[in-house]
Write a protein that holds these residues in place. Sequence first.
Motif, mmCIF file in Angstrom:
data_model
loop_
_atom_site.group_PDB
_atom_site.id
_atom_site.type_symbol
_atom_site.label_atom_id
_atom_site.label_comp_id
_atom_site.label_asym_id
_atom_site.label_seq_id
_atom_site.Cartn_x
_atom_site.Cartn_y
_atom_site.Cartn_z
ATOM 1 N N ASP A 293 55.476 67.118 37.855
ATOM 2 C CA ASP A 293 54.236 67.884 38.029
ATOM 3 C C ASP A 293 53.014 66.979 38.063
ATOM 4 O O ASP A 293 52.097 67.180 38.869
ATOM 5 C CB ASP A 293 54.072 68.927 36.914
ATOM 6 N N ARG A 294 53.000 65.979 37.202
ATOM 7 C CA ARG A 294 51.862 65.059 37.168
ATOM 8 C C ARG A 294 51.801 64.227 38.448
ATOM 9 O O ARG A 294 50.726 63.997 39.003
ATOM 10 C CB ARG A 294 51.954 64.165 35.934
ATOM 11 N N LEU A 295 52.956 63.786 38.942
ATOM 12 C CA LEU A 295 52.990 63.054 40.210
ATOM 13 C C LEU A 295 52.443 63.920 41.347
ATOM 14 O O LEU A 295 51.642 63.454 42.160
ATOM 15 C CB LEU A 295 54.420 62.613 40.545
ATOM 16 N N ILE A 296 52.863 65.162 41.395
ATOM 17 C CA ILE A 296 52.400 66.068 42.452
ATOM 18 C C ILE A 296 50.882 66.223 42.387
ATOM 19 O O ILE A 296 50.204 66.164 43.430
ATOM 20 C CB ILE A 296 53.116 67.433 42.368
ATOM 21 N N ARG A 297 50.344 66.384 41.195
ATOM 22 C CA ARG A 297 48.875 66.492 41.049
ATOM 23 C C ARG A 297 48.181 65.233 41.565
ATOM 24 O O ARG A 297 47.223 65.308 42.332
ATOM 25 C CB ARG A 297 48.482 66.740 39.594
ATOM 26 N N GLU A 298 48.666 64.072 41.153
ATOM 27 C CA GLU A 298 48.044 62.799 41.560
ATOM 28 C C GLU A 298 48.169 62.573 43.072
ATOM 29 O O GLU A 298 47.234 62.095 43.712
ATOM 30 C CB GLU A 298 48.692 61.629 40.817
ATOM 31 N N TRP A 299 49.317 62.888 43.613
ATOM 32 C CA TRP A 299 49.572 62.651 45.034
ATOM 33 C C TRP A 299 48.911 63.682 45.936
ATOM 34 O O TRP A 299 48.876 63.515 47.151
ATOM 35 C CB TRP A 299 51.082 62.615 45.283
ATOM 36 N N SER A 300 48.344 64.762 45.383
ATOM 37 C CA SER A 300 47.711 65.787 46.213
ATOM 38 C C SER A 300 46.500 65.245 46.974
ATOM 39 O O SER A 300 46.025 65.879 47.907
ATOM 40 C CB SER A 300 47.341 67.014 45.379
ATOM 41 N N VAL A 301 46.017 64.037 46.623
ATOM 42 C CA VAL A 301 44.924 63.428 47.377
ATOM 43 C C VAL A 301 45.317 63.129 48.818
ATOM 44 O O VAL A 301 44.464 62.889 49.665
ATOM 45 C CB VAL A 301 44.380 62.126 46.717
ATOM 46 N N LEU A 302 46.622 63.167 49.114
ATOM 47 C CA LEU A 302 47.072 62.977 50.495
ATOM 48 C C LEU A 302 46.541 64.069 51.411
ATOM 49 O O LEU A 302 46.300 63.842 52.594
ATOM 50 C CB LEU A 302 48.601 62.985 50.574
ATOM 51 N N ARG A 303 46.367 65.247 50.835
ATOM 52 C CA ARG A 303 45.897 66.377 51.645
ATOM 53 C C ARG A 303 44.399 66.282 51.798
ATOM 54 O O ARG A 303 43.667 66.247 50.826
ATOM 55 C CB ARG A 303 46.278 67.688 50.979
ATOM 56 N N LYS A 304 43.960 66.284 53.044
ATOM 57 C CA LYS A 304 42.520 66.195 53.308
ATOM 58 C C LYS A 304 41.762 67.370 52.692
ATOM 59 O O LYS A 304 40.636 67.228 52.250
ATOM 60 C CB LYS A 304 42.251 66.141 54.804
ATOM 61 N N ASP A 305 42.405 68.545 52.644
ATOM 62 C CA ASP A 305 41.728 69.727 52.109
ATOM 63 C C ASP A 305 41.633 69.697 50.585
ATOM 64 O O ASP A 305 40.982 70.541 49.989
ATOM 65 C CB ASP A 305 42.403 71.014 52.584
ATOM 66 N N LYS A 306 42.265 68.694 49.942
ATOM 67 C CA LYS A 306 42.232 68.595 48.472
ATOM 68 C C LYS A 306 41.283 67.496 48.007
ATOM 69 O O LYS A 306 41.162 67.245 46.825
ATOM 70 C CB LYS A 306 43.635 68.318 47.929
ATOM 71 N N ILE A 307 40.671 66.784 48.940
ATOM 72 C CA ILE A 307 39.805 65.665 48.570
ATOM 73 C C ILE A 307 38.519 66.161 47.934
ATOM 74 O O ILE A 307 37.923 67.089 48.378
ATOM 75 C CB ILE A 307 39.479 64.763 49.784
#
Length: 166
Positions: free
Chosen positions: A152-166
């Motif tokens: 879960d923590r990895l998914i949160r950190e890696w969500s920066v890949l999504r432009k809409d999450k920046i």
Amino acid sequence: MAEEQRLTHPFPPLFGPDSEALILGSFPSVKSREQSFFYGHPQNRFWRVIAAVFEEDVPSGIEEKTLLILRNRLALWDSIRSCTITGSSDSSVRDVVPNDISAILGNSKVERIFCNGALSHKMYMKYIYPDVRIKAVKLPSTSPANAAFSLDRLIREWSVLRKDKI
């Protein structure tokens, strides 16, 4: 016990003309080298993380993994072209020759670079950044050796890949 070997990266980068973000690992693991594809160890959480970030099913085969990457405008490669390594151990890596990412940058829309773990980022900053001058975001490693990070923590950190999450 695995013995030290001098190895060269055994497979090409994965990218398409529409790729916008490049994810750099360090060097393929033993399992990845056997499969000639990225993140081949079943305990590596990379594919589960990418699927969750982009709200897709976890891919099973190389074709599904390839489509997941390209469909989401990503590219995959590694910071290291060749090195001396024992097994899959990042801590054993020495005598590094970096990968050239110019073909990816020249044949895609990549403007953002992410490094999967500390070694990838260290090698990128030392060898590749001086030429390309694109800052890279260091993400926590998806390797099973990075037990400090839950899925879960990895998914949160890696969500920066999504432009809409920046």
